[in-house]
Design a protein around this motif. Structure first.
Motif, PDB file in Angstrom:
ATOM      1  N   GLY A  96      16.653 -21.324  -0.614  1.00  0.00           N
ATOM      2  CA  GLY A  96      16.772 -21.760  -1.989  1.00  0.00           C
ATOM      3  C   GLY A  96      15.891 -20.500  -2.779  1.00  0.00           C
ATOM      4  O   GLY A  96      15.409 -21.157  -4.062  1.00  0.00           O
ATOM      5  N   ARG A  97      15.768 -19.492  -2.814  1.00  0.00           N
ATOM      6  CA  ARG A  97      14.951 -18.676  -3.689  1.00  0.00           C
ATOM      7  C   ARG A  97      15.379 -18.583  -5.112  1.00  0.00           C
ATOM      8  O   ARG A  97      14.726 -18.592  -6.039  1.00  0.00           O
ATOM      9  N   LYS A  98      16.807 -18.278  -5.333  1.00  0.00           N
ATOM     10  CA  LYS A  98      17.423 -18.200  -6.658  1.00  0.00           C
ATOM     11  C   LYS A  98      17.111 -19.587  -7.452  1.00  0.00           C
ATOM     12  O   LYS A  98      16.875 -19.581  -8.598  1.00  0.00           O
ATOM     13  N   VAL A  99      17.358 -20.670  -6.747  1.00  0.00           N
ATOM     14  CA  VAL A  99      17.402 -21.857  -7.611  1.00  0.00           C
ATOM     15  C   VAL A  99      16.084 -22.491  -7.702  1.00  0.00           C
ATOM     16  O   VAL A  99      15.634 -22.711  -8.775  1.00  0.00           O
ATOM     17  N   ILE A 100      14.888 -21.949  -6.848  1.00  0.00           N
ATOM     18  CA  ILE A 100      13.472 -22.537  -6.987  1.00  0.00           C
ATOM     19  C   ILE A 100      13.074 -21.494  -8.238  1.00  0.00           C
ATOM     20  O   ILE A 100      12.574 -22.014  -9.244  1.00  0.00           O
ATOM     21  N   LEU A 101      13.091 -20.340  -7.992  1.00  0.00           N
ATOM     22  CA  LEU A 101      12.676 -19.274  -9.367  1.00  0.00           C
ATOM     23  C   LEU A 101      13.465 -19.343 -10.303  1.00  0.00           C
ATOM     24  O   LEU A 101      12.611 -19.633 -11.481  1.00  0.00           O
ATOM     25  N   GLY A 102      14.666 -19.737 -10.641  1.00  0.00           N
ATOM     26  CA  GLY A 102      15.523 -20.022 -11.587  1.00  0.00           C
ATOM     27  C   GLY A 102      14.745 -21.198 -12.559  1.00  0.00           C
ATOM     28  O   GLY A 102      14.704 -21.502 -13.569  1.00  0.00           O
ATOM     29  N   GLY A 103      14.507 -22.508 -11.657  1.00  0.00           N
ATOM     30  CA  GLY A 103      14.203 -23.489 -12.161  1.00  0.00           C
ATOM     31  C   GLY A 103      12.816 -23.444 -12.769  1.00  0.00           C
ATOM     32  O   GLY A 103      12.453 -23.954 -13.830  1.00  0.00           O
ATOM     33  N   MET A 104      11.885 -22.617 -12.080  1.00  0.00           N
ATOM     34  CA  MET A 104      10.528 -22.289 -12.769  1.00  0.00           C
ATOM     35  C   MET A 104      10.591 -21.457 -14.184  1.00  0.00           C
ATOM     36  O   MET A 104       9.941 -21.747 -14.972  1.00  0.00           O
ATOM     37  N   PHE A 105      11.730 -20.565 -14.225  1.00  0.00           N
ATOM     38  CA  PHE A 105      11.950 -19.791 -15.265  1.00  0.00           C
ATOM     39  C   PHE A 105      12.394 -20.738 -16.372  1.00  0.00           C
ATOM     40  O   PHE A 105      12.025 -20.534 -17.579  1.00  0.00           O
ATOM     41  N   VAL A 106      13.363 -21.702 -15.925  1.00  0.00           N
ATOM     42  CA  VAL A 106      13.850 -22.478 -17.212  1.00  0.00           C
ATOM     43  C   VAL A 106      12.483 -23.641 -17.599  1.00  0.00           C
ATOM     44  O   VAL A 106      12.380 -23.869 -18.965  1.00  0.00           O
ATOM     45  N   PHE A 107      11.562 -24.048 -16.744  1.00  0.00           N
ATOM     46  CA  PHE A 107      10.539 -24.619 -17.223  1.00  0.00           C
ATOM     47  C   PHE A 107       9.538 -23.828 -17.950  1.00  0.00           C
ATOM     48  O   PHE A 107       8.893 -24.381 -19.216  1.00  0.00           O
ATOM     49  N   VAL A 108       9.329 -22.613 -17.798  1.00  0.00           N
ATOM     50  CA  VAL A 108       8.513 -21.574 -18.536  1.00  0.00           C
ATOM     51  C   VAL A 108       9.194 -21.402 -20.155  1.00  0.00           C
ATOM     52  O   VAL A 108       8.511 -21.557 -21.044  1.00  0.00           O
ATOM     53  N   VAL A 109      10.596 -21.399 -20.088  1.00  0.00           N
ATOM     54  CA  VAL A 109      11.337 -21.003 -21.302  1.00  0.00           C
ATOM     55  C   VAL A 109      11.219 -22.524 -22.117  1.00  0.00           C
ATOM     56  O   VAL A 109      10.898 -22.243 -23.516  1.00  0.00           O
TER      57      VAL A 109
END
Length: 119
Positions: free
Chosen positions: A43-56
C-alpha cells in the motif's frame, strides 16, 4: 476588525470537536494502518498519498487560520484552524520521510529474501 465570521465560542467548540477530534482520530487510524502495511511493503501509494492529503489539508487550514488572524478575527475563530492545520501539516509532513524509509527497508528485505531463495 471586521465582524466575526461566526460566533467565536460556538465555532471554536464545533470546529475543535469535528475537525480536531475527528481529524485527529482519522490521522491516528491512518498511522495504525501505516504501521501495519509499511513493514510488509504493501500500500505504498495509498499510504503516502493519504499523508500528502493530510499535509495539504493542514496547509490550507493554516492559511485560512493565518488569514483570519491577520484580518482581526477573534481568537475562537483563528486559533482552532491554525492549530489543527499546523498539527496536521507538521506531524504528517515529518513522518513522510520515515514512512518512505520503512518502505525502502521492506523492499530491501524482499530483495534479500529473493536472492537467498534463488541462490
Amino acid at each position: 476588525m471586521d465582524a466575526p465570521w461566526f460566533d467565536p465560542n460556538t465555532f471554536g467548540a464545533w470546529f475543535g470537536m469535528i475537525v480536531g477530534g475527528g481529524g485527529g482520530t482519522l490521522c491516528g487510524l491512518w498511522g495504525a494502518l501505516c504501521g501495519f502495511l509499511c513493514p510488509r511493503g504493501k500500500g505504498r501509494k495509498v499510504i503516502l498519498g493519504g499523508m500528502f492529503v493530510f499535509v495539504v489539508l493542514g496547509l490550507i487550514l493554516s492559511g485560512v487560520g493565518l488569514y483570519a488572524l491577520f484580518s482581526g478575527q477573534p481568537y475562537g475563530i483563528w486559533y482552532p484552524m491554525l492549530m489543527t492545520g499546523f498539527v496536521f501539516a507538521v506531524v504528517n509532513g515529518v513522518l513522510i520521510p520515515v514512512i518512505r524509509k520503512n518502505y525502502e527497508q521492506a523492499e530491501n528485505r524482499r530483495i534479500a529474501a529473493e536472492s537467498i531463495r534463488v541462490g
